[in-house]
Write a protein that holds these residues in place. Sequence first.
Motif, short mmCIF file in Angstrom:
data_model
loop_
_atom_site.label_atom_id
_atom_site.label_comp_id
_atom_site.label_asym_id
_atom_site.label_seq_id
_atom_site.Cartn_x
_atom_site.Cartn_y
_atom_site.Cartn_z
N ARG A 110 0.58 -1.10 -0.39
CA ARG A 110 -0.23 -0.14 -0.17
C ARG A 110 0.76 1.14 0.11
NH1 ARG A 110 -5.63 -0.04 2.71
NH2 ARG A 110 -5.36 1.67 1.58
N LYS A 111 0.39 2.35 -0.62
CA LYS A 111 0.70 3.59 -0.15
C LYS A 111 1.94 3.94 0.87
CE LYS A 111 -0.77 5.66 -5.04
NZ LYS A 111 -1.80 6.47 -5.70
N PRO A 112 2.69 3.81 1.52
CA PRO A 112 2.95 5.11 2.59
C PRO A 112 1.84 6.04 2.87
CG PRO A 112 4.47 5.93 1.08
CD PRO A 112 3.91 4.86 -0.07
N ALA A 113 1.61 5.94 4.68
CA ALA A 113 0.86 6.25 5.14
C ALA A 113 0.83 7.72 4.66
CB ALA A 113 0.53 6.43 6.85
N ARG A 114 0.14 9.04 5.23
CA ARG A 114 0.16 10.09 4.81
C ARG A 114 0.73 11.58 6.50
NH1 ARG A 114 -1.92 12.45 0.32
NH2 ARG A 114 -2.82 10.51 -1.17
N PRO A 115 1.53 11.75 6.47
CA PRO A 115 1.60 12.72 7.57
C PRO A 115 0.44 12.87 8.61
CG PRO A 115 2.97 14.04 6.20
CD PRO A 115 1.98 12.21 5.55
N ALA A 116 0.28 12.68 9.28
CA ALA A 116 -0.73 13.02 10.19
C ALA A 116 -1.55 14.88 10.27
CB ALA A 116 -0.70 12.73 11.50
N GLY A 117 -2.63 14.83 10.07
CA GLY A 117 -2.97 16.69 9.97
C GLY A 117 -3.12 16.75 8.45
N PRO A 118 -3.56 18.02 7.95
CA PRO A 118 -3.77 18.44 6.91
C PRO A 118 -2.53 19.61 7.07
CG PRO A 118 -5.81 19.33 8.07
CD PRO A 118 -4.99 18.43 8.85
N THR A 119 -1.66 20.22 6.21
CA THR A 119 -1.16 21.69 6.27
C THR A 119 -1.37 22.53 6.38
OG1 THR A 119 -0.75 21.92 3.37
CG2 THR A 119 0.99 19.51 4.84
N PRO A 120 -1.33 24.04 6.42
CA PRO A 120 -1.74 24.71 6.14
C PRO A 120 -2.50 25.28 5.02
CG PRO A 120 0.20 25.11 7.78
CD PRO A 120 0.28 24.17 6.98
N ALA A 121 -1.46 24.99 4.38
CA ALA A 121 -2.19 25.50 3.32
C ALA A 121 -3.79 24.53 3.00
CB ALA A 121 -1.62 24.99 1.45
N ALA A 122 -3.98 23.41 3.46
CA ALA A 122 -4.81 22.69 3.32
C ALA A 122 -6.47 22.92 4.30
CB ALA A 122 -4.67 20.70 3.66
N ARG A 123 -5.40 23.31 5.06
CA ARG A 123 -6.87 24.55 6.25
C ARG A 123 -6.99 24.96 5.82
NH1 ARG A 123 -3.04 21.96 10.04
NH2 ARG A 123 -2.35 23.98 9.93
N ASP A 124 -6.58 26.32 4.82
CA ASP A 124 -6.92 27.16 4.40
C ASP A 124 -7.97 26.94 3.57
OD1 ASP A 124 -5.45 28.91 5.90
OD2 ASP A 124 -3.61 29.30 5.51
N ALA A 125 -7.90 25.60 2.55
CA ALA A 125 -8.45 25.80 1.24
C ALA A 125 -9.59 24.57 1.19
CB ALA A 125 -7.66 24.74 0.24
N ALA A 126 -10.00 24.63 2.79
CA ALA A 126 -10.84 23.20 2.81
C ALA A 126 -12.32 23.63 2.29
CB ALA A 126 -11.73 23.38 4.90
N PRO A 127 -13.00 22.70 1.99
CA PRO A 127 -13.63 22.29 1.19
C PRO A 127 -15.24 23.49 1.54
CG PRO A 127 -14.47 20.46 1.92
CD PRO A 127 -12.83 20.91 2.45
N GLY A 128 -16.13 23.56 1.07
CA GLY A 128 -16.43 24.94 1.21
C GLY A 128 -18.24 24.19 1.61
N ASP A 129 -19.75 24.94 1.73
CA ASP A 129 -21.23 24.37 1.77
C ASP A 129 -21.38 23.36 0.89
OD1 ASP A 129 -20.56 25.96 4.07
OD2 ASP A 129 -22.30 27.37 3.41
N TRP A 130 -20.95 22.79 -0.16
CA TRP A 130 -21.58 22.15 -0.94
C TRP A 130 -21.16 20.46 -0.33
CZ3 TRP A 130 -17.17 19.20 -2.41
CH2 TRP A 130 -15.73 19.83 -2.54
N ALA A 131 -20.14 20.65 0.31
CA ALA A 131 -19.22 19.16 0.86
C ALA A 131 -20.30 18.46 1.31
CB ALA A 131 -18.20 19.54 1.88
N SER A 132 -21.63 19.42 2.05
CA SER A 132 -22.56 18.43 3.20
C SER A 132 -23.55 17.52 1.72
CB SER A 132 -23.26 19.41 3.83
OG SER A 132 -23.85 20.82 3.30
N ARG A 133 -23.50 18.08 0.94
CA ARG A 133 -24.36 17.47 -0.83
C ARG A 133 -23.53 16.52 -1.21
NH1 ARG A 133 -25.05 22.78 -1.63
NH2 ARG A 133 -24.46 22.75 -4.46
#
Length: 215
Positions: A110-133
């Motif tokens: 399997r691919k190596p496990a990803r480091p725990a937790g998103p990077t700051p850039a990923a947190r800033d680019a979190a999906p919007g309200d559309w993700a709930s649908r």
Amino acid sequence: MTRQLKPCGTNAAWVRHKRNGEPVDEACAQAHREVDAHINKARDRAIVRLAKLPELADDYAGLVTKQGNHRRRYHRARCELAKLHPQQYRRLLQDEIADLDDEDQPAGPRKPARPAGPTPAARDAAPGDWASRAKCRERGDDMDPPPDSPDHADAISRARRICRRCPVVGDCRDWVLGLTVRDDPGGVCAAMTEDERTTERRAAAYRRSRAGARS
């Protein structure tokens, strides 16, 4: 010295029957189907490995771009890449056939496990309200099947179908392609595998570089 003929029930016997215009029994036909599937699997794996070679990244990105929005654009681009670089493709194909011939070859890791937790850039680019649908919210592992599972290809196809029926797949695509490779969520997302999303990002960078060169 007379060469001993391979017995019926082997691919060599199938070839002999066909060459001599003889009827082919089911055992020989089955042996040929197994060899054919074996070689086709090796070809598929070889062109995937070819497309991942860093030195061919620009060529592959350009070929993907030329395919437009065709639903099999990645596969077609990989096939074209094999034609452009036949020596590298043949070497990879020989390696894959040798790997498949080894009955003791363990399942791919399997691919190596990803480091725990998103990077700051990923947190800033979190999906919007559309993700709930999104239709994938409750599907969990269905969207990230293990690569060593026996029905991996079918599982990927099922995950793609979930995405294509999702009302927010366009928003999902814009969001996930805006992430870096480091922040990619993995699995099937926006009807694309992780490797396909990496290729899309490269293709977008390729298009931007071409546009910048023309301006």
